[in-house]
Design a protein around this motif. Structure first.
Motif, mmCIF file in Angstrom:
data_model
loop_
_atom_site.group_PDB
_atom_site.id
_atom_site.type_symbol
_atom_site.label_atom_id
_atom_site.label_comp_id
_atom_site.label_asym_id
_atom_site.label_seq_id
_atom_site.Cartn_x
_atom_site.Cartn_y
_atom_site.Cartn_z
ATOM 1 N N ILE A 342 9.984 0.579 19.420
ATOM 2 C CA ILE A 342 9.206 1.812 19.349
ATOM 3 C C ILE A 342 9.305 2.470 20.722
ATOM 4 O O ILE A 342 9.163 1.794 21.748
ATOM 5 N N ALA A 343 9.567 3.762 20.740
ATOM 6 C CA ALA A 343 9.614 4.506 21.998
ATOM 7 C C ALA A 343 8.285 5.234 22.181
ATOM 8 O O ALA A 343 7.916 6.092 21.379
ATOM 9 N N LEU A 344 7.576 4.879 23.234
ATOM 10 C CA LEU A 344 6.288 5.489 23.581
ATOM 11 C C LEU A 344 6.524 6.503 24.690
ATOM 12 O O LEU A 344 7.079 6.161 25.738
ATOM 13 N N THR A 345 6.104 7.732 24.471
ATOM 14 C CA THR A 345 6.291 8.785 25.466
ATOM 15 C C THR A 345 4.932 9.280 25.936
ATOM 16 O O THR A 345 4.164 9.870 25.170
ATOM 17 N N GLY A 346 4.626 9.011 27.195
ATOM 18 C CA GLY A 346 3.375 9.454 27.792
ATOM 19 C C GLY A 346 3.564 10.733 28.577
ATOM 20 O O GLY A 346 4.629 11.355 28.537
ATOM 21 N N PRO A 347 2.556 11.156 29.319
ATOM 22 C CA PRO A 347 2.687 12.353 30.154
ATOM 23 C C PRO A 347 3.770 12.150 31.205
ATOM 24 O O PRO A 347 4.024 11.025 31.673
ATOM 25 N N ALA A 348 4.427 13.216 31.586
ATOM 26 C CA ALA A 348 5.471 13.139 32.609
ATOM 27 C C ALA A 348 4.905 12.500 33.880
ATOM 28 O O ALA A 348 3.771 12.785 34.292
ATOM 29 N N GLY A 349 5.711 11.635 34.466
ATOM 30 C CA GLY A 349 5.327 11.026 35.726
ATOM 31 C C GLY A 349 4.430 9.816 35.619
ATOM 32 O O GLY A 349 3.915 9.345 36.644
ATOM 33 N N THR A 404 -4.249 0.756 27.930
ATOM 34 C CA THR A 404 -5.169 0.868 29.069
ATOM 35 C C THR A 404 -4.413 1.252 30.331
ATOM 36 O O THR A 404 -4.855 2.113 31.104
ATOM 37 N N CYS A 405 -3.245 0.645 30.534
ATOM 38 C CA CYS A 405 -2.441 0.943 31.726
ATOM 39 C C CYS A 405 -1.937 2.382 31.703
ATOM 40 O O CYS A 405 -1.940 3.066 32.751
ATOM 41 N N LEU A 406 -1.502 2.865 30.543
ATOM 42 C CA LEU A 406 -1.029 4.244 30.465
ATOM 43 C C LEU A 406 -2.175 5.228 30.686
ATOM 44 O O LEU A 406 -2.020 6.250 31.379
ATOM 45 N N LEU A 407 -3.340 4.932 30.131
ATOM 46 C CA LEU A 407 -4.501 5.799 30.349
ATOM 47 C C LEU A 407 -4.883 5.836 31.828
ATOM 48 O O LEU A 407 -5.215 6.898 32.373
ATOM 49 N N PHE A 408 -4.817 4.677 32.480
ATOM 50 C CA PHE A 408 -5.151 4.614 33.898
ATOM 51 C C PHE A 408 -4.118 5.388 34.719
ATOM 52 O O PHE A 408 -4.471 6.154 35.629
ATOM 53 N N ALA A 409 -2.834 5.216 34.405
ATOM 54 C CA ALA A 409 -1.790 5.956 35.120
ATOM 55 C C ALA A 409 -1.941 7.458 34.919
ATOM 56 O O ALA A 409 -1.738 8.255 35.850
ATOM 57 N N THR A 410 -2.330 7.858 33.714
ATOM 58 C CA THR A 410 -2.533 9.279 33.420
ATOM 59 C C THR A 410 -3.722 9.828 34.205
ATOM 60 O O THR A 410 -3.671 10.935 34.765
ATOM 61 N N GLU A 411 -4.781 9.038 34.270
ATOM 62 C CA GLU A 411 -5.966 9.452 35.017
ATOM 63 C C GLU A 411 -5.654 9.563 36.516
ATOM 64 O O GLU A 411 -6.082 10.520 37.185
ATOM 65 N N GLU A 412 -4.926 8.608 37.048
ATOM 66 C CA GLU A 412 -4.523 8.653 38.460
ATOM 67 C C GLU A 412 -3.715 9.912 38.760
ATOM 68 O O GLU A 412 -3.952 10.596 39.763
#
Length: 422
Positions: A342-349, A404-412
């Motif tokens: 599965i390819a998960l695509t989060g916010p850029a960066g 959780t890690c992606l949400l934290f990276a997005t928040e940072e």
């Protein structure tokens, strides 16, 4: 950065001391157990192939592999038996060697070997990191070709690239591609075998690794790419590769090479100096394990029963954590009907940071960027998830932790952007 609910959730995740792995698309132990009858089969008294060949010895059509195994996979891959070879255990090695032969000897009908020329490959992206590793190892220039939002290849862009005589090849995973699960439709396949190419020796490296690796109860038809290429007047354009690695034993399967008669003759000529022939005993063991093409399909439905719940759990958790009701989605992801990823695509960066955070929390994830040539995701957004190997409970824990890690990276990242001068 001040404490937030997301930061607190991440701290709790780290404190759990997890040791989970979502990196490689390996069969789980219970999938490998499906091949137990293959290993248990007594070959000591029944070692002759259908044509009487003693598989323990030299002899038979050594370079082509057992006809009865080629017949099974000829039906599955839509390739005439005489144009399909059954080889050793690793299709990646066959791809590697095919490029080596092209570099050193040139291709049928073309006098100049690739060595000494500028050589480039088109690379649908995100794609299979091991494909990219092969071409990079030879200094072959890789040109990313991004899928569009609907998972289709940009044919106009490909046509433009093919005007460059340096473009000698293109990696293709036509069914349930790694990592996005894309499936090429007939319109796309017809275009790929028909488009004019400045290089007379342009080849499609057609890795049909997941042709029968379904996550549903239906097997989509395999497109006759060799027939369409011949119909288009480009019979030599396609090299087809496949293997049984994720059907029986990943370390002891059978690989296949299919192509036009001219390409098959060329391939056999050059491999004949490498080996007298493949492991015929293992091939005969596989013939008896499968029985026929329907036997392969039945086996793959047993695989589906084991891994489909892991994909369903992954997609459910991603939806709960990253697309909550009434809130703006944080990410999007593919929902494949087959394959292993599965390819998960989060916010850029955010991908690199999310993978770093996951590692620190004891969750191993394929490095960000791995699914792109040179390991460079231009948006730093895509994370490949491989849910097949861990247990269902471990998949759920790992995917939840990754969210959780992606949400934290997005928040940072949002906090950094907010504090930066406009």
């Amino acid at each position: 950065m001040p404490s937030t609910p997301v930061r607190a959730a991440y701290d709790e995740l780290v404190a759990r001391g997890l040791k989970l792995d979502l990196t490689r698309g390996k069969p789980a132990p219970d999938q490998l157990d499906l091949a137990a009858p293959l290993l248990a089969r007594d070959m000591s008294h029944d070692y002759r192939a259908a044509d009487g060949t003693d598989t323990r010895n030299y002899g038979g059509d050594n370079g082509a592999g057992l006809p009865e195994l080629r017949a099974i996979f000829g039906e599955l891959l839509h390739i005439p038996v005489e144009q399909l070879l059954a080889l050793g255990n690793a299709s990646l090695q066959v791809m590697h060697d095919t490029i080596v032969h092209a570099l050193l000897h040139g291709l049928p009908g073309v006098l100049a070997p690739w060595h000494g020329q500028e050589v480039a490959f088109l690379c649908p992206s995100p794609g299979y990191d091991r494909h990219f590793a092969v071409t990079e190892s030879f200094g072959i220039r890789m040109i990313p070709v991004p899928f569009d939002a609907d998972g289709r290849l940009p044919l106009d862009l490909i046509a433009e690239h093919l005007k460059d005589p340096a473009v000698k090849g293109m990696w293709c995973v036509p069914m349930f591609a790694n990592p996005g699960g894309e499936v090429y439709d007939e319109e796309t396949v017809r275009a790929l075998v028909s488009l004019p190419a400045a290089a007379d020796d342009f080849r499609l490296f057609w890795d049909n690794a997941y042709a029968v690796h379904v996550l549903t109860d239906e097997f989509p038809p395999v497109i006759d790419v060799l027939g369409l290429a011949a119909e288009a007047g480009n019979p030599d354009r396609v090299f087809v590769f496949a293997s049984t690695s994720k059907m029986t034993l990943a370390g002891g399967g059978v690989a296949f090479f299919g192509s036009s008669p001219a390409n098959v003759t060329w391939f056999r000529k050059h491999t004949s100096v490498q080996t007298i022939g493949p492991d015929k005993v293992n091939q005969l063991r596989h013939v008896r394990h499968f029985g026929d093409a329907d036997g392969v399909r039945a086996l793959m439905q047993r695989h589906r029963a084991l891994i489909a719940p892991k994909f369903a759990a992954t997609e459910r958790i991603l939806a709960e954590r990253l697309r909550p009701s009434g809130a703006e989605p944080v990410a999007h992801w593919t929902t494949p009907a087959g394959g292993y990823f599965i390819a998960l695509t989060g916010p850029a960066g955010t991908a690199t940071r999310a993978v770093e955070l996951a590692k620190a929390a004891g969750i191993a994830v394929t490095p960000a960027g791995a699914a792109f040539p040179y390991g460079e995701d231009p948006d730093d957004a895509v994370i490949r998830i491989a849910p097949t190997f861990p247990s269902l409970d471990d998949v759920e824990a790992a995917v939840d932790g990754l969210c959780t890690c992606l949400l934290f990276a997005t928040e940072e990242r949002a906090a950094v952007s907010a504090s930066s001068p406009s």
